[in-house]
Write a protein that holds these residues in place. Sequence first.
Motif: not given
Length: 83
Positions: A35-51
């Motif tokens: 859950s914490q890892a997912q929150r951190i990744v979401n906060d980083m505003d990363l782009v999806k690989r497909e995009d």
Amino acid sequence: MNQNNRIFDGLGRVMNEAAGVADGVRREVETVVKSQAQRIVNDMDLVKREDFDALREMVQVQGEEIDALRKEIAALRGAKVAE
């Protein structure tokens, strides 16, 4: 002898319960960490690989089109100079 069996049975039950509790704690820790890892990744505003791949392909195609247009412009300018 009967007393020893009861002690070992009790010890076995305690160990089984402790193993169950430890497994529950492990699952809870995994859930919190995920859950914490997912929150951190979401906060980083990363782009999806497909995009990213789709955008990279579009940029490559546009780069090729720009090169072709530059060559065409250069050819037209060359034709004007020759006239």
